[in-house]
Design a protein around this motif. Sequence first.
Motif, PDB file in Angstrom:
ATOM      1  N   LEU A   1       0.828  -1.210   0.000  1.00  0.00           N
ATOM      2  CA  LEU A   1       0.000   0.000   0.000  1.00  0.00           C
ATOM      3  C   LEU A   1       0.859   1.256   0.000  1.00  0.00           C
ATOM      4  CD1 LEU A   1      -2.914  -0.901   2.455  1.00  0.00           C
ATOM      5  CD2 LEU A   1      -3.055  -0.556  -0.014  1.00  0.00           C
ATOM      6  N   ASN A   2       1.903   1.278   0.834  1.00  0.00           N
ATOM      7  CA  ASN A   2       2.777   2.455   0.893  1.00  0.00           C
ATOM      8  C   ASN A   2       3.471   2.709  -0.429  1.00  0.00           C
ATOM      9  OD1 ASN A   2       3.151   3.902   3.629  1.00  0.00           O
ATOM     10  ND2 ASN A   2       3.023   1.758   4.229  1.00  0.00           N
ATOM     11  N   LEU A   3       3.970   1.648  -1.051  1.00  0.00           N
ATOM     12  CA  LEU A   3       4.662   1.813  -2.332  1.00  0.00           C
ATOM     13  C   LEU A   3       3.691   2.237  -3.429  1.00  0.00           C
ATOM     14  CD1 LEU A   3       7.167  -1.201  -2.303  1.00  0.00           C
ATOM     15  CD2 LEU A   3       7.705   1.235  -2.061  1.00  0.00           C
ATOM     16  N   LEU A   4       2.489   1.669  -3.440  1.00  0.00           N
ATOM     17  CA  LEU A   4       1.500   2.034  -4.460  1.00  0.00           C
ATOM     18  C   LEU A   4       1.075   3.493  -4.333  1.00  0.00           C
ATOM     19  CD1 LEU A   4      -0.806  -1.121  -4.677  1.00  0.00           C
ATOM     20  CD2 LEU A   4       0.887  -0.338  -6.342  1.00  0.00           C
ATOM     21  N   LEU A   5       0.918   3.977  -3.096  1.00  0.00           N
ATOM     22  CA  LEU A   5       0.550   5.377  -2.894  1.00  0.00           C
ATOM     23  C   LEU A   5       1.627   6.303  -3.460  1.00  0.00           C
ATOM     24  CD1 LEU A   5      -0.928   5.319   0.726  1.00  0.00           C
ATOM     25  CD2 LEU A   5      -2.143   5.959  -1.360  1.00  0.00           C
ATOM     26  N   CYS A   6       2.886   5.985  -3.179  1.00  0.00           N
ATOM     27  CA  CYS A   6       3.979   6.825  -3.686  1.00  0.00           C
ATOM     28  C   CYS A   6       4.076   6.743  -5.203  1.00  0.00           C
ATOM     29  CB  CYS A   6       5.299   6.403  -3.040  1.00  0.00           C
ATOM     30  SG  CYS A   6       5.422   6.799  -1.284  1.00  0.00           S
ATOM     31  N   LEU A   7       3.940   5.536  -5.752  1.00  0.00           N
ATOM     32  CA  LEU A   7       3.998   5.392  -7.205  1.00  0.00           C
ATOM     33  C   LEU A   7       2.840   6.111  -7.879  1.00  0.00           C
ATOM     34  CD1 LEU A   7       5.100   1.642  -7.584  1.00  0.00           C
ATOM     35  CD2 LEU A   7       6.461   3.699  -8.029  1.00  0.00           C
ATOM     36  N   ALA A   8       1.686   6.134  -7.215  1.00  0.00           N
ATOM     37  CA  ALA A   8       0.538   6.855  -7.773  1.00  0.00           C
ATOM     38  C   ALA A   8       0.849   8.344  -7.904  1.00  0.00           C
ATOM     39  CB  ALA A   8      -0.691   6.640  -6.894  1.00  0.00           C
ATOM     40  N   VAL A   9       1.527   8.899  -6.891  1.00  0.00           N
ATOM     41  CA  VAL A   9       1.907  10.311  -6.946  1.00  0.00           C
ATOM     42  C   VAL A   9       2.965  10.537  -8.019  1.00  0.00           C
ATOM     43  CG1 VAL A   9       3.038  12.171  -5.677  1.00  0.00           C
ATOM     44  CG2 VAL A   9       1.317  10.774  -4.545  1.00  0.00           C
ATOM     45  N   ILE A  10       3.980   9.675  -8.035  1.00  0.00           N
ATOM     46  CA  ILE A  10       5.091   9.846  -8.973  1.00  0.00           C
ATOM     47  C   ILE A  10       4.623   9.714 -10.418  1.00  0.00           C
ATOM     48  CG2 ILE A  10       7.267   8.818  -9.757  1.00  0.00           C
ATOM     49  CD1 ILE A  10       7.810   8.068  -6.826  1.00  0.00           C
ATOM     50  N   VAL A  11       3.677   8.817 -10.680  1.00  0.00           N
ATOM     51  CA  VAL A  11       3.228   8.565 -12.055  1.00  0.00           C
ATOM     52  C   VAL A  11       2.009   9.424 -12.421  1.00  0.00           C
ATOM     53  CG1 VAL A  11       2.296   6.824 -13.627  1.00  0.00           C
ATOM     54  CG2 VAL A  11       4.123   6.213 -12.028  1.00  0.00           C
ATOM     55  N   ALA A  12       1.020   9.479 -11.504  1.00  0.00           N
ATOM     56  CA  ALA A  12      -0.260  10.103 -11.856  1.00  0.00           C
ATOM     57  C   ALA A  12      -0.210  11.626 -11.877  1.00  0.00           C
ATOM     58  CB  ALA A  12      -1.345   9.630 -10.886  1.00  0.00           C
ATOM     59  N   LEU A  13       0.496  12.241 -10.928  1.00  0.00           N
ATOM     60  CA  LEU A  13       0.500  13.709 -10.874  1.00  0.00           C
ATOM     61  C   LEU A  13       1.035  14.347 -12.160  1.00  0.00           C
ATOM     62  CD1 LEU A  13       1.469  14.861  -7.264  1.00  0.00           C
ATOM     63  CD2 LEU A  13      -0.654  15.230  -8.499  1.00  0.00           C
ATOM     64  N   PRO A  14       2.178  13.922 -12.687  1.00  0.00           N
ATOM     65  CA  PRO A  14       2.646  14.549 -13.939  1.00  0.00           C
ATOM     66  C   PRO A  14       1.694  14.329 -15.105  1.00  0.00           C
ATOM     67  CG  PRO A  14       4.431  13.344 -12.864  1.00  0.00           C
ATOM     68  CD  PRO A  14       3.164  12.961 -12.163  1.00  0.00           C
ATOM     69  N   ILE A  15       1.024  13.159 -15.125  1.00  0.00           N
ATOM     70  CA  ILE A  15       0.100  12.876 -16.223  1.00  0.00           C
ATOM     71  C   ILE A  15      -1.154  13.739 -16.115  1.00  0.00           C
ATOM     72  CG2 ILE A  15      -1.390  11.094 -17.231  1.00  0.00           C
ATOM     73  CD1 ILE A  15       0.723   9.033 -16.441  1.00  0.00           C
ATOM     74  N   ALA A  16      -1.658  13.894 -14.893  1.00  0.00           N
ATOM     75  CA  ALA A  16      -2.927  14.601 -14.691  1.00  0.00           C
ATOM     76  C   ALA A  16      -2.791  16.117 -14.715  1.00  0.00           C
ATOM     77  CB  ALA A  16      -3.547  14.168 -13.360  1.00  0.00           C
ATOM     78  N   THR A  17      -1.590  16.631 -14.511  1.00  0.00           N
ATOM     79  CA  THR A  17      -1.400  18.080 -14.448  1.00  0.00           C
ATOM     80  C   THR A  17      -1.163  18.653 -15.841  1.00  0.00           C
ATOM     81  OG1 THR A  17      -0.393  17.851 -12.261  1.00  0.00           O
ATOM     82  CG2 THR A  17      -0.051  19.938 -13.419  1.00  0.00           C
ATOM     83  N   PRO A  18      -1.981  19.606 -16.291  1.00  0.00           N
ATOM     84  CA  PRO A  18      -1.765  20.231 -17.607  1.00  0.00           C
ATOM     85  C   PRO A  18      -0.385  20.885 -17.680  1.00  0.00           C
ATOM     86  CG  PRO A  18      -3.934  20.789 -16.728  1.00  0.00           C
ATOM     87  CD  PRO A  18      -3.189  20.122 -15.618  1.00  0.00           C
ATOM     88  N   ALA A  19       0.169  20.922 -18.854  1.00  0.00           N
ATOM     89  CA  ALA A  19       1.527  21.429 -19.039  1.00  0.00           C
ATOM     90  C   ALA A  19       1.674  22.870 -18.573  1.00  0.00           C
ATOM     91  CB  ALA A  19       1.924  21.315 -20.511  1.00  0.00           C
ATOM     92  N   GLU A  20       0.628  23.686 -18.747  1.00  0.00           N
ATOM     93  CA  GLU A  20       0.734  25.105 -18.372  1.00  0.00           C
ATOM     94  C   GLU A  20       0.794  25.295 -16.858  1.00  0.00           C
ATOM     95  OE1 GLU A  20      -3.692  24.334 -19.356  1.00  0.00           O
ATOM     96  OE2 GLU A  20      -1.701  23.738 -20.073  1.00  0.00           O
ATOM     97  N   PHE A  21       0.419  24.280 -16.089  1.00  0.00           N
ATOM     98  CA  PHE A  21       0.448  24.385 -14.638  1.00  0.00           C
ATOM     99  C   PHE A  21       1.691  23.752 -14.012  1.00  0.00           C
ATOM    100  CE2 PHE A  21      -4.336  24.530 -15.098  1.00  0.00           C
ATOM    101  CZ  PHE A  21      -4.412  25.896 -14.840  1.00  0.00           C
ATOM    102  N   LYS A  22       2.528  23.157 -14.831  1.00  0.00           N
ATOM    103  CA  LYS A  22       3.723  22.508 -14.297  1.00  0.00           C
ATOM    104  C   LYS A  22       4.822  23.528 -14.030  1.00  0.00           C
ATOM    105  CE  LYS A  22       2.917  17.982 -16.393  1.00  0.00           C
ATOM    106  NZ  LYS A  22       3.425  16.939 -17.312  1.00  0.00           N
TER     107      LYS A  22
END
Length: 310
Positions: A192-213
């Motif tokens: 669970l701990n590793l999946l939560l961190c991987l979700a942040v590492i993988v999902a946040l860059p994908i979900a955030t529009p380029a203009e907000f990065k």
Amino acid sequence: MPVSKPLQNNNQPTDEELLASLGYKQEFKRAFAPWEVFGIAFSIIGLLPSIASVLFYAIPNGGGPAMVWGWLVASIFDLAIGLSMGELASAAPTSGGLYFWTYSLSSPRWRGLLCWIVGYANTIGSITSVSSINWGCAVQIMAAVRIGSGGDFVATSAQTFGVFVAIIAIHIVICCLGTAVLARLQTVYVVLNLLLCLAVIVALPIATPAEFKNTAKFALWEFTNLNQWPNGFAFIVSFNAPLWAISGYDSCVHISEEASNASVVVPWAITMAIAVAGIVGWGTFSTGLNTMNPFDDRNVFGIDQLSICR
């Protein structure tokens, strides 16, 4: 499910023999496999919730550089402490841990006082660390509810405290379970701990529009000092974040009499827990900085988690 016991070198004493040489008699069931001993420390570290709980140390005392480079430097220091602790655990893997080592290595004149101080400091530290972890969890649950309500729900102190008490009650029930059950649960906690961190590492860059990065300069080099400390001292203060997050790894020592081949497994678990937490935490911070809002007093000192990420 039976627990396989690691093979020991024929030249090494068995766990029981090593305990006997230290003046102890085997009392506990050795139900923890090597992975599960690692899981004890890694689950107590609780990487992603711990990171979210200590942002108020890092953000106002350096911002991005403190979160990235401060985490890296403090993790190396933490690893040095872990290696020393692992060496002691290899020589004397007893559940008394720090208390026993202090008594064994101190001069006869001072050993009584020193081991008393270490023993009570360790006990008080365990109580307060569990309380702080559970409080951080309660705060994050309330923040998640607020996010789910679109910002309409604002938890009161009484409501947050109620969730905190409920979490402690759940943990009390879990800790009353048998040793074998607690050992098996460690795999669930690690995953669970590793999946939560991987979700942040993988999902946040994908979900955030380029203009907000954010730019790499913002994350790595723009030093943000919202306190009155000089920059150098503020950077050192930011070490509180990783030093609090990557802690509790002495828990491996306290279950050493419940682990097979403890003189090898416990040092391995301590060092691996620190190393994995340091690397994954560094990646989580680096990714999070790519999507964070600009730092100001509102989203730092108020711990308004809605306004930290875009």
